[in-house]
Write a protein that holds these residues in place. Structure first.
Motif, PDB file in Angstrom:
ATOM      1  N   ALA A  21     -17.673 -50.713  10.602  1.00  0.00           N
ATOM      2  CA  ALA A  21     -16.910 -51.664   9.811  1.00  0.00           C
ATOM      3  C   ALA A  21     -16.495 -51.053   8.486  1.00  0.00           C
ATOM      4  CB  ALA A  21     -17.729 -52.935   9.568  1.00  0.00           C
ATOM      5  N   VAL A  76     -15.870 -58.122   3.832  1.00  0.00           N
ATOM      6  CA  VAL A  76     -15.368 -57.882   5.195  1.00  0.00           C
ATOM      7  C   VAL A  76     -15.368 -59.194   5.977  1.00  0.00           C
ATOM      8  CG1 VAL A  76     -15.807 -56.680   7.346  1.00  0.00           C
ATOM      9  CG2 VAL A  76     -16.093 -55.476   5.198  1.00  0.00           C
ATOM     10  N   LEU A  78     -18.856 -57.527  12.068  1.00  0.00           N
ATOM     11  CA  LEU A  78     -17.534 -57.741  12.667  1.00  0.00           C
ATOM     12  C   LEU A  78     -17.503 -59.072  13.420  1.00  0.00           C
ATOM     13  CD1 LEU A  78     -16.619 -54.189  13.992  1.00  0.00           C
ATOM     14  CD2 LEU A  78     -15.981 -55.286  11.857  1.00  0.00           C
ATOM     15  N   ARG A 128     -17.224 -61.785  10.915  1.00  0.00           N
ATOM     16  CA  ARG A 128     -15.849 -61.875  10.406  1.00  0.00           C
ATOM     17  C   ARG A 128     -15.008 -62.776  11.310  1.00  0.00           C
ATOM     18  NH1 ARG A 128     -12.289 -56.479  10.231  1.00  0.00           N
ATOM     19  NH2 ARG A 128     -12.636 -56.690  12.454  1.00  0.00           N
ATOM     20  N   ALA A 129     -15.181 -62.610  12.648  1.00  0.00           N
ATOM     21  CA  ALA A 129     -14.434 -63.469  13.566  1.00  0.00           C
ATOM     22  C   ALA A 129     -14.915 -64.915  13.469  1.00  0.00           C
ATOM     23  CB  ALA A 129     -14.577 -62.951  14.996  1.00  0.00           C
TER      24      ALA A 129
END
Lengths: 333, 266
Positions: B93, B104, B156, B159-160
């Protein structure tokens, strides 16, 4: 020294240096994030042709440089987006073409190399009032767009696929950064010169990221270093010329001062990264047998061994293995 | 095909989809319908087109043939990007500049933020709860570069999650991730699935994710060869075998000598 600050040309130079130092690192941060640190350098080369066209046609070189640098930035972005394996080579061809074309057109315009030198290495003390307004306007534009769109530009530079699925127009944002970089190149042209433009965009970021742990702090730190070294470098070179009669070019003094900041912060950053690694978790591995060790001293905050949090207790790194206090002895973890 | 959510709305509808990369067909005649609330895994060997299929479903790869509807809207006019969550296939990331975990994850909120507006209280709350769900709330202010690979993968995913989407696409989130991190990931996806989200997951190995799966789609050479109940690796008999039909599109040069007794259709 105070007399010097009373001169109009020095006040203008200080304003130009300050706003350039503020604006350049903002765009520089996005370039470093996308690992395009040398893009600014390339745009500087392309802008040489723009300056030469200005000299040939009698138009203001600053405007022709902006126009040509923006065209160059768009060309670079298109080549990059095609993703050709020879994209890197195409960029190099564009850069060399820009520099060679600039030198040739300057010759055709009947101008001496000294005229071109003003743009290659900067001529901050000969800035006109029009140039000051031009620099201020573009710097404000860069700061407003670069900081206002920070979440979008950060996301696009961080992860293009994710940004696209998030519905962002990745191509438009990439073009925006390239065009802003071209604009930055032309406003920094008068301060540090086209050949050192990239330094004012990149070196403050390199300095700031030694200490920062977040993107926003990197930007803030880079802006402080950029503005500080631009103003500081100008004052140092002015002081040297007045007091010691040594002629230091302001552009190179500014860049070297920024580099000195980097050299100063690098050891701190290296030490901090080393400390962070000590805090990094050990890879998960199966727990081995219940070994116990006798130990000559009590581990604690003052024993000098690195402490590692481990579940509900603290281990102490000792000769390459970890000691966990357990009653009277230490377990090997 | 079989589905544990037969009555619910289709959120992904791909009809006769084909994708070519550089003129070479990678996906051919793929029909895939995913209904709301399903947990679908895409399995298949390397180069079978799993990742390409996910990239086509998210609009990252244009279809050369076929039609794609997301939430009943054709892709070309789809604008509700905040309903989509995407975890791309990547190992790290980190990027060229330090970025904190919270930054992020915060970029996942962009689908719900307006231009030139500062982050609202709701945005910060969503980031915090996404980090809570993947078990990284205490690392929010750290630089992502200092996290391990498995933790970065969880960043990650957070983040979604932060965009609060209804439909998740995950491309190999467990690749190179150790078991404790896979379990943390499975817990997060299980919570999502239980809350009614639709999940499409590309993976090589299910591991702790296996109990969550409603339906498995197997790809081979760019075609769907199995679509139905979850497959078990040790489930040798009594289940629907993937079609043994050879579907290679390249001319067989070696095969006739290797398989002299076999009728090879090309």
């Amino acid at each position: 020294m105070i007399d010097l600050l009373g001169h109009t040309f020095m006040q203008r130079a200080l304003i130009a240096a300050f706003v350039t130092g503020l604006a350049a690192p903002v765009i520089g941060t996005y370039l470093v994030q996308r690992r395009l640190s040398l893009l600014g350098d390339g745009l500087g080369h392309v802008a040489v042709t723009g300056v030469a066209i200005g000299l040939l046609t009698g138009l203001a070189p600053t405007w022709t440089a902006v126009a040509v640098a923006i065209l160059g930035a768009i060309a670079i972005e298109v080549i990059r987006e095609r993703g050709n394996t020879s994209g890197d080579l195409a960029l190099a061809l564009l850069f060399y073409g820009g520099l060679a074309g600039g030198v040739m057109i300057t010759g055709l315009a009947g101008q001496s190399a000294a005229t071109l030198n003003r743009f290659l290495f900067g001529s901050i003390t000969s800035i006109s009032l029009d140039d000051i307004w031009f620099t201020l306007g573009l710097a404000v534009l860069i700061l407003v767009v670069g900081l206002g769109l920070l979440p979008q530009l950060f996301t696009v530079a961080q992860d293009q696929d994710f940004a696209r699925v998030a519905g962002l127009n990745v191509r438009a944002y990439n073009l925006l950064v390239a065009v802003l970089a071209a604009v930055t190149v032309t406003i920094a042209m008068r301060t540090v010169g086209l050949l050192l433009v990239s330094a004012l965009m990149i070196v403050p970021v390199a300095t700031s990221q030694q200490l920062a742990r977040s993107f926003r702090r990197t930007v803030v730190g880079a802006v402080l270093v950029g503005a500080g070294s631009a103003v500081g470098g100008l004052l140092v070179s002015a002081y040297a010329s007045v007091r010691h009669d040594v002629s230091l070019a302001p552009g190179s003094t500014i860049v070297l001062l920024a580099l000195a900041c980097f050299v100063g912060t690098w050891p701190v950053g290296a030490w901090q990264r080393r400390r962070d690694r000590l805090h990094a978790p050990f890879p998960a591995e199966p727990v081995e047998g219940h070994e116990t060790t006798d130990h000559p001293h009590d581990h604690g905050p003052a024993c000098g061994h690195p402490a590692v949090p481990h579940d509900d207790h603290v281990d102490y790194v000792h000769d390459g293995h970890r000691h966990a206090p357990h009653g009277e002895h230490y377990d090997e973890h | 095909m079989s589905s544990s959510h037969p009555g619910s709305e289709p959120v992904v509808e791909l009809r006769d989809g084909a994708v070519a990369i550089g003129g070479r067909p990678v996906l051919r005649h793929v029909d895939l319908t995913v209904r709301q609330g399903e947990f679908v895994t895409l399995l298949g060997p390397n180069g079978s087109g799993k990742s390409t299929l996910v990239r086509a479903l998210t609009g990252l790869r244009p279809l050369t043939l076929g039609t794609l509807h997301l939430f009943g809207t054709p892709l070309a006019s789809f604008r509700d990007w905040h309903r989509l969550g995407f975890v791309p296939q990547r190992s790290s990331a980190a990027s060229g500049v330090p970025a904190s975990v919270a930054e992020v994850v915060g970029s996942g909120r962009l689908t719900r933020r307006r231009l030139l507006r500062p982050a609202s209280r709701a945005d910060r709350a969503a980031v915090a709860s996404a980090l809570e769900l993947v078990g990284l709330a205490d690392r929010a202010r750290d630089s992502v570069a200092t996290l391990s690979g498995g933790q970065q993968q969880r960043v990650l995913i957070a983040r979604a999650l932060a965009g609060e989407p209804d439909l998740f696409f995950l491309d190999e989130p467990t690749a190179g991730v150790d078991l404790p991190n896979q379990q943390a990931l499975a817990a997060a996806l299980g919570a999502l699935s239980a809350a009614g989200s639709t999940v499409v997951l590309v993976t090589h190995e299910l591991g702790p994710l296996a109990p969550l799966v409603d339906r498995t789609v197997v790809l081979r050479d760019g075609r769907v060869v199995y679509d139905g109940a979850p497959l078990q690796v040790d489930d040798a008999h009594g289940h629907h075998h993937p079609s043994p039909r050879r579907t290679d599109h390249h001319p067989g040069v070696v095969a006739p000598f290797d398989r002299s007794g076999e009728d090879v259709p090309w």
